[in-house]
Design an enzyme around this catalytic site. Structure first.
Site, PDB file in Angstrom:
ATOM      1  N   GLN A  31      -4.576   9.964 -12.925  1.00  0.00           N
ATOM      2  CA  GLN A  31      -3.187  10.262 -12.604  1.00  0.00           C
ATOM      3  C   GLN A  31      -2.538   9.089 -11.875  1.00  0.00           C
ATOM      4  OE1 GLN A  31      -3.988  13.835 -10.421  1.00  0.00           O
ATOM      5  NE2 GLN A  31      -5.696  12.815  -9.437  1.00  0.00           N
ATOM      6  N   HIS A  62      -1.959  23.937   4.505  1.00  0.00           N
ATOM      7  CA  HIS A  62      -3.371  23.822   4.860  1.00  0.00           C
ATOM      8  C   HIS A  62      -3.817  24.918   5.826  1.00  0.00           C
ATOM      9  CE1 HIS A  62      -2.863  19.414   3.583  1.00  0.00           C
ATOM     10  NE2 HIS A  62      -3.622  20.006   2.687  1.00  0.00           N
ATOM     11  N   ASP A  86      -6.959  14.678  -0.188  1.00  0.00           N
ATOM     12  CA  ASP A  86      -6.257  14.048   0.938  1.00  0.00           C
ATOM     13  C   ASP A  86      -6.905  14.379   2.274  1.00  0.00           C
ATOM     14  OD1 ASP A  86      -4.990  16.575   2.026  1.00  0.00           O
ATOM     15  OD2 ASP A  86      -3.993  16.521   0.072  1.00  0.00           O
ATOM     16  N   GLY A 139     -14.342  19.812 -10.788  1.00  0.00           N
ATOM     17  CA  GLY A 139     -14.515  21.082 -10.095  1.00  0.00           C
ATOM     18  C   GLY A 139     -14.999  22.195 -10.995  1.00  0.00           C
ATOM     19  N   ASP A 156      -7.911  24.225  -3.936  1.00  0.00           N
ATOM     20  CA  ASP A 156      -6.762  23.401  -3.541  1.00  0.00           C
ATOM     21  C   ASP A 156      -6.377  22.544  -4.731  1.00  0.00           C
ATOM     22  OD1 ASP A 156      -4.822  21.978  -2.230  1.00  0.00           O
ATOM     23  OD2 ASP A 156      -6.207  20.798  -1.005  1.00  0.00           O
ATOM     24  N   SER A 157      -5.851  23.188  -5.757  1.00  0.00           N
ATOM     25  CA  SER A 157      -5.603  22.502  -7.018  1.00  0.00           C
ATOM     26  C   SER A 157      -4.184  21.983  -7.096  1.00  0.00           C
ATOM     27  CB  SER A 157      -5.841  23.472  -8.179  1.00  0.00           C
ATOM     28  OG  SER A 157      -4.976  24.592  -8.055  1.00  0.00           O
ATOM     29  N   PRO A 163      -5.439  17.244 -15.257  1.00  0.00           N
ATOM     30  CA  PRO A 163      -6.791  17.617 -14.851  1.00  0.00           C
ATOM     31  C   PRO A 163      -6.857  18.913 -14.059  1.00  0.00           C
ATOM     32  CG  PRO A 163      -6.010  15.704 -13.594  1.00  0.00           C
ATOM     33  CD  PRO A 163      -5.018  15.950 -14.680  1.00  0.00           C
TER      34      PRO A 163
END
Length: 281
Positions: A31, A62, A86, A139, A156-157, A163
């Site tokens: 990406q 989060h 991240d 994943g 956490d997609s 992808p």
């Protein structure tokens, strides 16, 4: 580069963020990653032109994807994050002293490397915590394989394009359930239901077939425009019914300081407006 970054994720709606200074722009194997500075939101990360997280408002996303399942569970020792390169999700999970092992599976090593350099405030040292095991892998393939069970699994997609698409399928959720320990909880990000209803409808359809307690909860995150964001919840236990006073006790005992999550917000997040309820019917 200065001017405006225009995000066109949705067919009939776009948002724009002012680019004060472009810090990073690179195409990886998976990406295009960009980081720029904005006066209101601080550093902003985009993948393929879609905002993923910002320095200023990432705490909402989060905190709600970590503290809700972990405090509802009450005894989570092993946690799995799929995505989260991240480091922001790991940051919040590792605030829980009871978590003995956190596994994070990220498909793109480039996201982790540049996040450490350009967005260090998101991980806040999480990558150096000895409890964190970082796995660079797909994943979906990781979930299909045999391995240990987890008390909490956090998906956490990205949005279901590129992808990230495979992380929204029925088979993926089925494999994820197989990796849950008894009483375990699976949580997912499911977009903004007002603009992305199909994400929530698809996930909840799968969860109804898989779990005794399928549900969703909401949080409002400024840069995920179009209304509150939905998070999927799947469990065969009764953790969602944890009383407020129990959540308050667990939260106080954890010693965690939050900017969005509170036990009251936790309980209220499962109260859904009518249009979201109708999507689940």
């Amino acid at each position: 580069m200065t001017g405006w970054m225009r995000e066109t994720l949705h067919r009939d709606h776009a948002q724009a963020l002012r680019v004060e200074r472009l810090l990073y722009d690179s195409e990886t194997d998976h990406q295009r990653l960009q980081v720029f500075e904005n006066a209101t939101f601080g550093r902003v990360l985009t993948l393929d032109g879609v905002v993923q997280t910002t320095e200023a408002d990432n705490f909402i996303y989060h905190e709600m994807l970590t503290h809700v399942p972990i405090l509802a569970h009450g005894a989570a020792r092993r946690v799995l994050i799929v995505g989260g390169g991240d480091g922001g999700m790991a940051r919040e999970v590792l605030k829980h002293p009871g978590v003995a092992r956190l596994t994070m599976v990220e498909i793109d090593a480039g996201v982790v490397a540049f996040s450490k350099e350009y967005l260090p405030m998101l991980s806040a040292g999480a990558f150096d915590d000895p409890r964190l095991e970082l796995v660079i892998a797909d994943g979906a393939e990781f979930m299909r394989a045999d391995g240990p069970d987890y008390d909490v699994i956090i998906i956490d997609s990205t949005d279901p394009v590129g992808p990230g698409d495979v992380l929204f399928t029925d088979s993926f959720y089925g494999h994820a359930k197989r990796r849950l320990a008894e009483g375990g909880i699976l949580v997912t990000q499911n977009g903004v239901p007002f603009l992305q209803p199909d994400e929530l409808i698809g996930t909840m359809g799968a969860f109804r077939a898989l779990f005794a307690d399928p549900a969703c909860y909401l949080a409002t995150i400024p840069t995920y425009a179009g209304g509150p964001m939905a998070f999927g919840w799947g469990s065969d236990g009764d953790a969602r019914a944890t009383p407020l006073d129990v959540l308050e006790g667990r939260f106080a005992e954890s010693g965690i300081a939050t900017d969005y999550y509170t036990p009251e917000v936790h309980k209220a997040a499962f109260a859904l407006p009518g249009y979201v309820r109708r999507l689940l019917a």
